[in-house]
Motif scaffolding. Structure first.
Motif, short mmCIF file in Angstrom:
data_model
loop_
_atom_site.label_atom_id
_atom_site.label_comp_id
_atom_site.label_asym_id
_atom_site.label_seq_id
_atom_site.Cartn_x
_atom_site.Cartn_y
_atom_site.Cartn_z
N GLY A 80 0.81 -1.21 0.00
CA GLY A 80 0.00 0.00 0.00
C GLY A 80 0.85 1.26 0.00
N LEU A 81 1.90 1.28 0.79
CA LEU A 81 2.77 2.46 0.85
C LEU A 81 3.53 2.66 -0.45
CD1 LEU A 81 4.15 2.15 4.49
CD2 LEU A 81 2.76 4.02 3.60
N ILE A 82 3.97 1.57 -1.06
CA ILE A 82 4.65 1.69 -2.36
C ILE A 82 3.71 2.29 -3.40
CG2 ILE A 82 5.66 0.37 -4.26
CD1 ILE A 82 6.80 -1.55 -2.16
N MET A 83 2.45 1.79 -3.43
CA MET A 83 1.46 2.32 -4.37
C MET A 83 1.16 3.79 -4.08
SD MET A 83 -1.32 -0.75 -4.79
CE MET A 83 -2.40 0.39 -5.67
N PHE A 84 1.05 4.13 -2.80
CA PHE A 84 0.75 5.51 -2.42
C PHE A 84 1.87 6.44 -2.88
CE2 PHE A 84 0.78 9.21 0.27
CZ PHE A 84 -0.56 9.52 0.49
N ALA A 85 3.10 6.06 -2.58
CA ALA A 85 4.24 6.90 -2.96
C ALA A 85 4.35 7.04 -4.47
CB ALA A 85 5.53 6.31 -2.38
N ALA A 86 4.13 5.94 -5.19
CA ALA A 86 4.21 5.98 -6.66
C ALA A 86 3.11 6.87 -7.23
CB ALA A 86 4.11 4.57 -7.22
N ALA A 87 1.87 6.71 -6.73
CA ALA A 87 0.75 7.50 -7.24
C ALA A 87 0.96 8.98 -6.95
CB ALA A 87 -0.56 7.02 -6.64
N ALA A 88 1.40 9.30 -5.72
CA ALA A 88 1.63 10.70 -5.37
C ALA A 88 2.77 11.29 -6.20
CB ALA A 88 1.95 10.83 -3.88
N GLY A 89 3.83 10.52 -6.40
CA GLY A 89 4.94 11.00 -7.22
C GLY A 89 4.52 11.26 -8.66
N LEU A 90 3.69 10.37 -9.20
CA LEU A 90 3.21 10.56 -10.56
C LEU A 90 2.23 11.73 -10.65
CD1 LEU A 90 2.76 6.83 -11.64
CD2 LEU A 90 4.48 8.45 -12.46
N CYS A 91 1.48 11.99 -9.57
CA CYS A 91 0.62 13.18 -9.55
C CYS A 91 1.44 14.44 -9.76
CB CYS A 91 -0.13 13.27 -8.22
SG CYS A 91 -1.54 12.17 -8.05
N ALA A 92 2.63 14.46 -9.19
CA ALA A 92 3.51 15.62 -9.34
C ALA A 92 3.97 15.80 -10.78
CB ALA A 92 4.72 15.48 -8.42
N LEU A 93 3.89 14.74 -11.57
CA LEU A 93 4.34 14.79 -12.97
C LEU A 93 3.17 14.73 -13.95
CD1 LEU A 93 7.28 12.22 -12.62
CD2 LEU A 93 7.44 14.72 -12.54
N ALA A 110 -4.71 3.26 -2.37
CA ALA A 110 -3.52 2.89 -1.60
C ALA A 110 -3.63 3.37 -0.15
CB ALA A 110 -2.27 3.49 -2.26
N ALA A 111 -4.14 4.59 0.03
CA ALA A 111 -4.33 5.10 1.39
C ALA A 111 -5.34 4.26 2.15
CB ALA A 111 -4.79 6.56 1.34
N GLY A 112 -6.39 3.82 1.46
CA GLY A 112 -7.39 2.96 2.11
C GLY A 112 -6.80 1.64 2.56
N ALA A 113 -5.89 1.10 1.76
CA ALA A 113 -5.23 -0.15 2.14
C ALA A 113 -4.40 0.03 3.40
CB ALA A 113 -4.35 -0.64 0.99
N CYS A 114 -3.70 1.16 3.49
CA CYS A 114 -2.83 1.41 4.65
C CYS A 114 -3.64 1.72 5.91
CB CYS A 114 -1.89 2.57 4.35
SG CYS A 114 -0.72 2.24 3.01
N VAL A 115 -4.69 2.50 5.77
CA VAL A 115 -5.46 2.95 6.93
C VAL A 115 -6.23 1.80 7.57
CG1 VAL A 115 -7.42 4.40 7.58
CG2 VAL A 115 -5.61 5.34 6.19
#
Length: 406
Positions: A80-93, A110-115
């Motif tokens: 979940g954290l890997i997906m969250f970081a990847a999605a957020a990073g791609l949002c920046a691009l 991804a946030a739902g999976a972690c929470v």
């Protein structure tokens, strides 16, 4: 070095996981105007970045909870954290607004999976008043994020673009990921893991949804959250619109009210450490919430609302939610240790659905032109429903006494 479940660092880690949605939502608010200015098809639609995130967040727990019951909490959190970081990073691009919305949906999932994991982890490791105390501590840590996230987003926007906000979210997720990889041990033993076959999965959900205590306490928690969320979604219209206060004053008032959750969870933890039964805590918190929202409604109905009269009642509502939430959460998961992941996931899903419903009701009545009255009506309705399900649970326990527990 692995963190001990009794340590403050372990609680801090679980609180950080729980704070991911607040970081993802509140931190991005200051960047919406700049985002709309960059993408021509985003003008007036920047709030969709929140809606899509919430949609993904509501969907993921019901799937990821059972996955964690099968493969364990640790791998679920890591993925979940890997997906969250990847999605957020791609949002920046993101090259377009449409791509950004898709990425926000994935980030929400991804946030739902972690929470989903912190409550399941607590149920794996702790029992009774210790579990309630730990949940209260996590809620205390969680209460910090609404205070910090908007300020952090504003600070980033003071020297950079909205894209750096998402890059910052990705960086924070990577920091949490390193902490999980280095310090978090699996909490679900092999012998308590459940198969992930479709028939077995349906059976798990049937069992969870068939547990009346889980349903009642989940709805007590979720409707209380929905009542609080009616304020969150209307706060700017009431404080800045109706009361005519500045954005700076709004941010201060919003932060003070958000502090109520953290303060309430501290009080809840204090009582739990002294082994006060959850019913006694919920009796007080439920009554306080209902009285506060009814008083707020009467003020608004008679056009007597002002910031000094209304906002203390809002603070009391949020504070009472902070007191009661750890206890209703613990009681909902207590009878389901063998399916804590699925139960926690369903609880989060129901919470977000009712929160979205509360927000939609407030928006539907917005054309009436009295946001404070609309807010108070929705808050009364949600808190009344929370009380109905709490009374239903008390009646159920009188008919079928549960085993004595802390």
């Amino acid at each position: 070095m692995r963190l001990k479940p009794q340590s403050f660092a372990f609680t801090l880690l679980l609180g950080a996981l729980s704070a991911l949605p607040s970081i993802s939502i509140d931190m991005g608010l200051p960047g919406i105007p700049a985002l709309e200015g960059e993408f021509t098809d985003a003008v007036g639609r920047g709030a969709l970045t929140l809606s899509l995130f919430l949609a993904g967040f509501a969907l993921a727990p019901s799937v990821c909870g059972p996955i964690s019951d099968r493969y364990g909490r640790r791998p679920t959190v890591i993925v979940g954290l890997i997906m969250f970081a990847a999605a957020a990073g791609l949002c920046a691009l993101a090259p377009s607004f449409g791509v950004l919305l898709v990425l926000r949906l994935l980030q929400g999932m991804a946030a739902g999976a972690c929470v989903t994991m912190p409550m399941a982890v607590v149920r794996d490791v702790f029992e009774g008043f210790q579990a309630r105390t730990r949940i209260a501590h996590i809620t205390t840590v969680l209460g910090i994020s609404p205070l910090v996230a908007p300020a952090l987003g504003s600070w980033v926007m003071s020297f950079a673009s909205w894209r750096i906000i998402y890059a910052t979210q990705a960086s924070l997720a990577l920091v949490i990921l390193v902490a999980v990889v280095l310090g978090f041990s699996e909490t679900l033993p092999e012998e308590r893991r459940r198969p992930l076959h479709p028939r077995q999965l349906l059976g798990t959900y049937r069992m969870v949804l068939g547990n009346r205590s889980f349903i009642n306490y989940t709805l007590v928690y979720a409707f209380s959250f929905a009542g609080m969320f009616a304020y969150v979604s209307t706060s700017s219209a009431v404080i800045m619109g109706s009361f005519g206060l500045s954005a700076h004053v709004f941010s201060l008032i919003f932060a003070c009210c958000s502090f109520g959750v953290m303060l309430g969870s501290i009080v809840s933890g204090y009582f739990s450490r002294r082994n006060v039964h959850s019913h006694r805590i919920l009796n007080i918190s439920q009554l306080a919430q209902l009285l506060a929202v009814v008083a707020a409604f009467l003020l608004c109905f008679f056009n007597l609302e002002t910031a000094p009269t209304l906002m203390p009642l809002i603070f009391l509502t949020i504070f009472s939610y902070g007191v009661g939430a750890p206890n209703s959460t613990h009681e909902a998961l207590q009878p389901l240790p063998h399916a804590a992941g699925a139960a926690s996931g369903l609880m989060r899903c129901i919470q977000m659905v009712l929160g979205s419903l509360s927000s939609a009701l407030v928006a539907a009545f917005a054309p009436l032109g009295h946001p404070a009255l609309t807010m108070s009506i929705v808050m009364v309705a949600m808190m009344a429903l929370s009380g109905v399900f709490y009374l239903a649970q008390l009646r159920l326990e009188q008919k079928e006494p549960a085993p004595a527990r802390a």
